[in-house]
Enzyme design. Structure first.
Site, PDB file in Angstrom:
ATOM      1  N   CYS A   2       0.842  -1.191   0.000  1.00  0.00           N
ATOM      2  CA  CYS A   2       0.000   0.000   0.000  1.00  0.00           C
ATOM      3  C   CYS A   2       0.879   1.244   0.000  1.00  0.00           C
ATOM      4  O   CYS A   2       2.082   1.180  -0.199  1.00  0.00           O
ATOM      5  CB  CYS A   2      -0.911   0.000   1.233  1.00  0.00           C
ATOM      6  N   ARG A  49      -4.874   1.677  -0.236  1.00  0.00           N
ATOM      7  CA  ARG A  49      -4.810   0.219  -0.147  1.00  0.00           C
ATOM      8  C   ARG A  49      -4.713  -0.444  -1.513  1.00  0.00           C
ATOM      9  O   ARG A  49      -5.506  -0.159  -2.420  1.00  0.00           O
ATOM     10  CB  ARG A  49      -6.041  -0.320   0.583  1.00  0.00           C
ATOM     11  N   ILE A  52      -4.357  -7.299  -1.209  1.00  0.00           N
ATOM     12  CA  ILE A  52      -3.645  -8.530  -1.527  1.00  0.00           C
ATOM     13  C   ILE A  52      -4.162  -9.691  -0.667  1.00  0.00           C
ATOM     14  O   ILE A  52      -4.387 -10.789  -1.158  1.00  0.00           O
ATOM     15  CB  ILE A  52      -2.124  -8.363  -1.300  1.00  0.00           C
ATOM     16  N   LEU A  53      -4.332  -9.442   0.630  1.00  0.00           N
ATOM     17  CA  LEU A  53      -4.868 -10.439   1.555  1.00  0.00           C
ATOM     18  C   LEU A  53      -6.194  -9.942   2.112  1.00  0.00           C
ATOM     19  O   LEU A  53      -6.302  -8.769   2.475  1.00  0.00           O
ATOM     20  CB  LEU A  53      -3.888 -10.685   2.706  1.00  0.00           C
ATOM     21  N   ASN A  75       2.178  -0.590   5.328  1.00  0.00           N
ATOM     22  CA  ASN A  75       2.491  -0.975   3.958  1.00  0.00           C
ATOM     23  C   ASN A  75       3.405  -2.186   4.003  1.00  0.00           C
ATOM     24  O   ASN A  75       4.473  -2.128   4.606  1.00  0.00           O
ATOM     25  CB  ASN A  75       3.185   0.190   3.246  1.00  0.00           C
ATOM     26  N   GLU A  77       3.933  -6.809   3.634  1.00  0.00           N
ATOM     27  CA  GLU A  77       3.400  -8.152   3.805  1.00  0.00           C
ATOM     28  C   GLU A  77       4.191  -8.848   4.910  1.00  0.00           C
ATOM     29  O   GLU A  77       5.431  -8.834   4.895  1.00  0.00           O
ATOM     30  CB  GLU A  77       3.524  -8.987   2.522  1.00  0.00           C
TER      31      GLU A  77
END
Length: 621
Positions: A2, A49, A52-53, A75, A77
């Site tokens: 993000c 945003r 992704i998940l 921002n 993962e």
């Protein structure tokens, strides 16, 4: 993945939602799927945003903890978020989403800043503690995700990209001359400066604690992790190291496939990206792969081997991937440079427009792409560089010698000709040397033998070259709303790799080889070595065709030395003399630029310096 932004003002001031929205609007490309704003008195957090998940609205940010105490904008993962979630559930935490954001938020509530040591992933985040009125900022170990900030007595501003900071009222663009001098020496910036005065980047492996007082903002930055290549070398056989490395690499790639949207991979034709494709294709049938090639019609000399499509296609055929290619031509640089410079904010490293084109291609098919970045830096993939470090008996001698080698663009003795008369007297004589030396400030390495010197070289590249590459890669992929993941920078893999003995990574490491990687006349030696990444080659023999494993090192680069000449000297001079480019000459001597062009067309390889001038010419201060 993000974009984040925010502001923290001194007490008795209030943040306007409109101020935060202007900042997040500037980075909408990082997150076109959703946006959110949180303001409370003197704190404001914003978010864009890229879903992704958990694609539902439960992943909306800024996210507030169940008790209302903590607010996060994040921002990145976290690849081990499911394990951390289970751990937190045993402690009584209740989750309202399936996002890693909520895991990070609750993890911070439980462990405070110590949560950083539990995170395996890439991240930049801000968390506000409403009870204690403290703001926390943090970046991942390696600096995969950027976080910039601007600090003065009245406020702290922060964002994923610099362009968002300039959306705050009355923030003036001024060039940072010390950062410019770093860049003109190394084609990179080694300190936490940027090309913009008063704007810095939070260091990799660091966090900041920010407090607001009536008359000032207190900003304190702390290191929580660093590479350690000189303690606790592995005491295992090479076969044992190969076996463990294979297990960790496979685990790393599989970890980073977690996603609720399509995942693909870059495929350059080299061993690193090929290794990732080999493992990822086991889990993802018809994995989409993306390759950048070059029209070689006007290319000559050592650049004739830069088009790696045949090797990429070999790997694609082996693993039955769904292969896509983009082929670049000599004029494509000029077509994209304005967009590229805008998204980069300021230049780092070499010719990155190829990365821009291939990210654009990938973004049309997937939302997440895997990259081979980090393999060279961890496993000694640039042998010709390390040989410049050998033979020194002290840390000071090593630093002095390696500094002379790493002046990639302009040597110190040329700088009196480089800068305009007004500028040259404003830059301290030893500025770039001090910047180089500062990389080793907190790395107290021994100098007992050549292994120590090579480890010091690897440390330097992990802290500087890799960081610059990661920042560049983030900006370029996010320009296309594309998340780039780097499996080689999985924590478990890195922790093991940095302990692997040098003799397993690098063949014949005691030999001296002096190779100028930028000199066109030495084409027979340019990158032509397969002595690096020796242990990785042995691991990957199980997965990749021998033609790829045994290939000599080839950098991912466009053939610009030839293409500049093919386009013509007059075109290059005319481009650099456009009315909207002449600001370059406020700090760079025009005669130096013209002389550089002439030297290149007379046979010297000045492609790196020409690229830098083209980039700098498009930035407005």
């Amino acid at each position: 993945m993000c974009g984040i932004a925010g502001a923290f003002l001194n007490k008795n001031n209030f943040v306007s939602p409109q101020d935060i929205k202007r900042m997040t609007d500037a980075i909408i490309h990082r997150g076109p799927d959703d946006y959110g704003i949180y303001t409370y008195k003197n704190i404001g957090l914003g978010h864009r945003r890229l879903s992704i998940l958990d694609l539902s609205s439960h992943g909306h940010q800024p996210m507030i903890s169940n008790d209302g105490r903590y607010i996060i904008t994040y921002n990145g993962e976290i690849y081990n978020y499911l394990e951390l979630r289970s751990e937190l559930q045993t402690k009584g935490y209740v989750f309202n989403s399936n996002t890693d954001t909520e895991v990070l938020l609750n993890g911070f509530a439980e462990y405070n800043i110590n949560i950083l040591n539990k995170l395996n992933g890439m991240f930049a985040f801000a968390i506000y503690d409403k009870n204690n009125k403290i703001l926390f900022l943090a970046r991942d170990r390696y600096g995969i995700k950027p976080l910039y900030y601007r600090l003065d007595n009245a406020k702290l501003l922060f964002a994923s990209e610099i362009k968002a900071l300039f959306k705050w009222n009355f923030i003036e663009k001024k060039i940072d001359l010390l950062a410019l001098d770093e860049y003109m020496s190394f084609q990179n910036i080694f300190t936490d400066r940027t090309l913009y005065e008063s704007i810095k980047i939070l260091k990799p492996g660091h966090y900041a604690i920010v407090k607001s007082e009536k008359s000032e903002i207190i900003f304190e930055q702390y290191k929580y992790w660093d590479f350690n290549l000189h303690d606790d070398e592995l005491k295992v056989s090479e076969n044992e190291a190969i076996e463990e490395l294979e297990k960790l690499f496979v685990q790393a790639v599989k970890r980073q496939l977690i996603s609720d949207v399509p995942v693909g991979s870059y495929l350059s034709g080299g061993m690193d990206s090929g290794s990732i494709v080999a493992i990822a294709s086991r889990s993802l049938k018809r994995l989409k792969t993306f390759t950048c090639g070059y029209d070689m019609t006007s290319v000559a000399g050592f650049e004739a081997g830069f088009d790696e499509r045949q090797y990429a296609e070999m790997i694609s055929n082996t693993y039955k991937t769904e292969q896509y290619e983009v082929v670049l031509h000599e004029g494509d640089l000029y077509e994209v440079i304005d967009k590229l410079v805008y998204h980069l904010d300021y230049p780092r490293l070499g010719m990155s427009y190829s990365n821009y084109y291939i990210a654009n291609l990938a973004s049309k098919f997937v939302k997440v792409v895997l990259s081979g970045s980090g393999g060279d830096e961890l496993f000694a993939g640039y042998p010709w560089r390390y040989y410049h470090a050998l033979g020194h008996k002290s840390k000071d001698n090593f630093i002095n010698s390696y500094y002379n080698y790493w002046q990639r663009l302009v040597k110190d003795n040329e700088k009196k000709l480089l800068y305009s008369d007004e500028i040259k007297n404003k830059i301290p004589k030893y500025n770039s040397y001090e910047a180089f030396k500062s990389v080793f400030k907190e790395y107290d390495f021994p100098i007992k033998n050549n292994k120590d010197l090579i480890n010091a070289s690897l440390y330097f590249e992990l802290k500087t070259f890799l960081h610059g590459l990661l920042v560049m890669e983030d900006k370029i992929s996010m320009a296309h709303s594309l998340e780039t993941r780097v499996p080689f920078l999985d924590n478990d893999l890195v922790d093991f790799a940095i302990k692997i003995p040098i003799e397993y990574k690098l063949k014949n490491y005691n030999e001296y080889q002096k190779i100028d990687e930028n000199e066109i006349k030495k084409k027979d030696k340019y990158f032509e070595t397969n002595t690096g990444k020796n242990i990785l080659r042995k691991v990957m023999k199980k997965f990749i065709p021998d033609e790829i494993i045994e290939r000599k090192k080839q950098g991912f680069s466009s053939p610009d030395a030839s293409w500049y000449r093919a386009k013509g000297k007059d075109y290059l001079i005319k481009f650099l003399n456009k009315p909207n480019n002449i600001e370059l000459y406020n700090y760079i001597n025009k005669d130096f630029v013209i002389n550089t062009i002439n030297k290149h067309f007379d046979g010297e390889n000045k492609r790196l310096l020409l690229w830098s001038f083209l980039n700098l010419s498009r930035i407005k201060f």
